[in-house]
Design a protein around this motif. Structure first.
Motif, PDB file in Angstrom:
ATOM      1  N   TYR A  12       0.666  -3.025 -12.511  1.00  0.00           N
ATOM      2  CA  TYR A  12      -0.378  -4.006 -12.199  1.00  0.00           C
ATOM      3  C   TYR A  12      -1.263  -3.476 -11.052  1.00  0.00           C
ATOM      4  O   TYR A  12      -1.557  -2.280 -11.016  1.00  0.00           O
ATOM      5  CB  TYR A  12       0.242  -5.366 -11.836  1.00  0.00           C
ATOM      6  CG  TYR A  12       1.332  -5.823 -12.769  1.00  0.00           C
ATOM      7  CD1 TYR A  12       1.082  -6.026 -14.124  1.00  0.00           C
ATOM      8  CD2 TYR A  12       2.617  -6.054 -12.302  1.00  0.00           C
ATOM      9  CE1 TYR A  12       2.084  -6.463 -14.978  1.00  0.00           C
ATOM     10  CE2 TYR A  12       3.621  -6.491 -13.153  1.00  0.00           C
ATOM     11  CZ  TYR A  12       3.351  -6.685 -14.486  1.00  0.00           C
ATOM     12  OH  TYR A  12       4.346  -7.100 -15.321  1.00  0.00           O
ATOM     13  N   TYR A  59       6.286 -18.997 -14.142  1.00  0.00           N
ATOM     14  CA  TYR A  59       5.149 -19.497 -14.916  1.00  0.00           C
ATOM     15  C   TYR A  59       5.498 -19.577 -16.405  1.00  0.00           C
ATOM     16  O   TYR A  59       4.814 -20.238 -17.176  1.00  0.00           O
ATOM     17  CB  TYR A  59       3.896 -18.644 -14.654  1.00  0.00           C
ATOM     18  CG  TYR A  59       3.893 -17.299 -15.351  1.00  0.00           C
ATOM     19  CD1 TYR A  59       3.145 -17.098 -16.500  1.00  0.00           C
ATOM     20  CD2 TYR A  59       4.636 -16.234 -14.853  1.00  0.00           C
ATOM     21  CE1 TYR A  59       3.135 -15.879 -17.140  1.00  0.00           C
ATOM     22  CE2 TYR A  59       4.641 -15.008 -15.489  1.00  0.00           C
ATOM     23  CZ  TYR A  59       3.889 -14.834 -16.625  1.00  0.00           C
ATOM     24  OH  TYR A  59       3.893 -13.622 -17.274  1.00  0.00           O
ATOM     25  N   TYR A  75       2.597 -11.339 -29.745  1.00  0.00           N
ATOM     26  CA  TYR A  75       2.606 -10.923 -28.330  1.00  0.00           C
ATOM     27  C   TYR A  75       3.754 -11.588 -27.565  1.00  0.00           C
ATOM     28  O   TYR A  75       4.465 -10.939 -26.787  1.00  0.00           O
ATOM     29  CB  TYR A  75       1.248 -11.255 -27.699  1.00  0.00           C
ATOM     30  CG  TYR A  75       1.172 -10.948 -26.224  1.00  0.00           C
ATOM     31  CD1 TYR A  75       0.971  -9.637 -25.778  1.00  0.00           C
ATOM     32  CD2 TYR A  75       1.317 -11.954 -25.271  1.00  0.00           C
ATOM     33  CE1 TYR A  75       0.911  -9.352 -24.420  1.00  0.00           C
ATOM     34  CE2 TYR A  75       1.260 -11.667 -23.917  1.00  0.00           C
ATOM     35  CZ  TYR A  75       1.056 -10.368 -23.498  1.00  0.00           C
ATOM     36  OH  TYR A  75       1.017 -10.081 -22.156  1.00  0.00           O
ATOM     37  N   GLU A  97       7.273 -19.040 -23.756  1.00  0.00           N
ATOM     38  CA  GLU A  97       6.034 -18.309 -23.459  1.00  0.00           C
ATOM     39  C   GLU A  97       4.866 -18.812 -24.315  1.00  0.00           C
ATOM     40  O   GLU A  97       3.740 -18.957 -23.821  1.00  0.00           O
ATOM     41  CB  GLU A  97       6.262 -16.813 -23.676  1.00  0.00           C
ATOM     42  CG  GLU A  97       5.039 -15.990 -23.339  1.00  0.00           C
ATOM     43  CD  GLU A  97       5.362 -14.635 -22.762  1.00  0.00           C
ATOM     44  OE1 GLU A  97       6.552 -14.286 -22.628  1.00  0.00           O
ATOM     45  OE2 GLU A  97       4.411 -13.917 -22.446  1.00  0.00           O
ATOM     46  N   GLN A 111       9.520  -8.268 -21.072  1.00  0.00           N
ATOM     47  CA  GLN A 111       8.140  -8.666 -20.781  1.00  0.00           C
ATOM     48  C   GLN A 111       7.169  -7.482 -20.916  1.00  0.00           C
ATOM     49  O   GLN A 111       7.127  -6.843 -21.932  1.00  0.00           O
ATOM     50  CB  GLN A 111       8.087  -9.341 -19.399  1.00  0.00           C
ATOM     51  CG  GLN A 111       8.814 -10.682 -19.392  1.00  0.00           C
ATOM     52  CD  GLN A 111       8.100 -11.722 -20.246  1.00  0.00           C
ATOM     53  OE1 GLN A 111       6.895 -11.878 -20.188  1.00  0.00           O
ATOM     54  NE2 GLN A 111       8.857 -12.421 -21.077  1.00  0.00           N
ATOM     55  N   SER A 112       6.428  -7.176 -19.848  1.00  0.00           N
ATOM     56  CA  SER A 112       5.345  -6.189 -19.996  1.00  0.00           C
ATOM     57  C   SER A 112       5.814  -4.764 -20.232  1.00  0.00           C
ATOM     58  O   SER A 112       4.997  -3.903 -20.572  1.00  0.00           O
ATOM     59  CB  SER A 112       4.441  -6.209 -18.764  1.00  0.00           C
ATOM     60  OG  SER A 112       3.485  -7.210 -18.904  1.00  0.00           O
TER      61      SER A 112
HETATM   62  N1  GLU Z   1       4.492 -12.244 -21.184  1.00  0.00           N
HETATM   63  C1  GLU Z   1       3.832 -12.037 -19.982  1.00  0.00           C
HETATM   64  C2  GLU Z   1       2.452 -12.627 -20.008  1.00  0.00           C
HETATM   65  O1  GLU Z   1       1.631 -12.247 -20.799  1.00  0.00           O
HETATM   66  C3  GLU Z   1       3.837 -10.590 -19.612  1.00  0.00           C
HETATM   67  C4  GLU Z   1       3.732 -10.535 -18.183  1.00  0.00           C
HETATM   68  C5  GLU Z   1       4.197  -9.278 -17.588  1.00  0.00           C
HETATM   69  O2  GLU Z   1       5.371  -8.910 -17.643  1.00  0.00           O
HETATM   70  O3  GLU Z   1       3.317  -8.655 -16.991  1.00  0.00           O
HETATM   71  O4  GLU Z   1       2.154 -13.475 -19.249  1.00  0.00           O
END
Ligand code: GLU
Length: 337
Positions: A273, A59, A221, A190, A95-96
């Protein structure tokens, strides 16, 4: 240092000591008898047929360029050892996982006021969900879903004149690597696909829970998500949490013992998550994943471990990363439980 008070026969020698502020602290002196290199070599070899499992995140187009066959594991222990196998020194997009660093930086500066802006309950929803925000009046469930992370980044922007530089400085100091950088290719990609994060930010601003300009917020971010690190860097960077808030590389206290406990608790309950409960069940460790395929976890007082395999399961967590960490705690017979 006042006394060495306990010797556990199989795993660890501890020392109990008083810090300058009078706090009692526990320090892991030496892990004995556990050959972590042998443990991760065996896991790495046993899981060769699983390389490439899962689906690489696409994505964000730049993430889709990642080789799905990558697989690395790195352990950093509080007694200064590193154990690594596979692609542990190959950089990837954290990333997160970056959400732990921003949360720690904000918690350090504003303390308990942080809980006015963000909750500490698992969301049970995907990382980028908008649904809960409506009926919870713009207060995200926790700092590790995107909404909560955006609020933390917003506070970082308010707290620092140069938030991106402050974030890099922080990560460089906890990882001991001054070369850590924002991957501008990933950050740009991103930003070009940030519609949902923009929506989250605007929505929360309408509730008064975002204070800064949305474009600035999304830029910071996206840069934080695009930080490029490898498993060796990440394992070292989480040692301050394993060490109850003190960076073992330079002795600096980053979080109080209580804050480190709380951050670890939020990682345990919210770090993966809507698979956080299952990960706690399987691996028994506080951890944080990212859609780049990395997961970092730690055993308090002992070690930190980072795994990277880019293929994700339906929850957005590294498929092989989760399996590796489950197998790791099973093989060493140690977790937080
Ligand atoms: N940069 C990602 C977003 O905000 C982080 C997603 C992730 O690693 O959970 O979509």
């Amino acid at each position: 240092m006042y006394a060495v008070f306990a010797v556990s026969p199989f795993i660890t020698i501890f020392a109990l000591y008083f810090e300058s502020d009078g706090c009692l602290a526990l320090l892991c002196l030496k892990n004995i008898f556990m050959d972590y290199q042998e443990v991760i070599n065996r896991i790495y070899s046993d899981f060769q047929s699983k390389r490439g499992e899962g689906k690489v995140a696409d994505y964000i187009p730049a993430l889709a360029e990642t080789d799905p066959m990558r697989y690395g594991i790195s352990i950093s222990s509080l007694d200064g050892d590193t154990f690594a196998v596979g692609d542990a020194d190959v950089n990837f997009s954290i990333q997160s996982i970056s959400k732990v660093f921003t949360f720690a930086m904000v918690l350090r500066l504003i303390g308990d006021k942080i809980w006015e802006a963000v909750g500490r309950e698992p969301s049970g929803n995907p990382f980028n969900s908008l649904i809960q925000l409506e009926y919870e009046h713009g207060i995200p469930r926790n700092p590790f879903i995107n909404a909560g992370a955006l609020v933390m980044t917003d506070r970082l922007i308010s707290l620092y004149d140069r938030p991106k530089e402050a974030l890099l400085d922080f990560i460089r100091s906890v990882s001991g690597n001054d070369d850590i950088y924002f991957d501008q290719h990933v950050a740009r990609s991103e930003r070009e696909h940030a519609d949902r994060n923009m929506a989250l930010a605007h929505f929360m601003k309408s509730f008064g829970n975002i204070n800064n300009d949305i474009d600035t917020l999304i830029d910071v971010y996206c840069c934080q998500c695009a930080i490029s690190m490898n498993c060796n860097d990440l394992a070292r960077a989480f040692l301050f949490l394993a060490n109850h808030g003190v960076n073992p590389l330079d002795g600096e206290r980053i979080l109080s013992v209580s804050q480190a406990k709380r951050l670890g608790a939020v990682m345990l309950t919210c770090g993966l998550y809507d698979e956080s409960g299952d990960f706690a069940f399987r691996a028994g460790l506080p951890g944080k994943s990212g859609v780049g395929g990395g997961i970092v976890a730690y055993i308090p007082g002992n070690l930190s471990i980072a795994v990277w395999s880019p293929g994700l399961n339906p929850h957005g967590n590294s498929e092989l990363g989760v399996e590796t960490l489950e197998r790791f705690t099973t093989d060493i017979g140690n977790s937080i439980f």
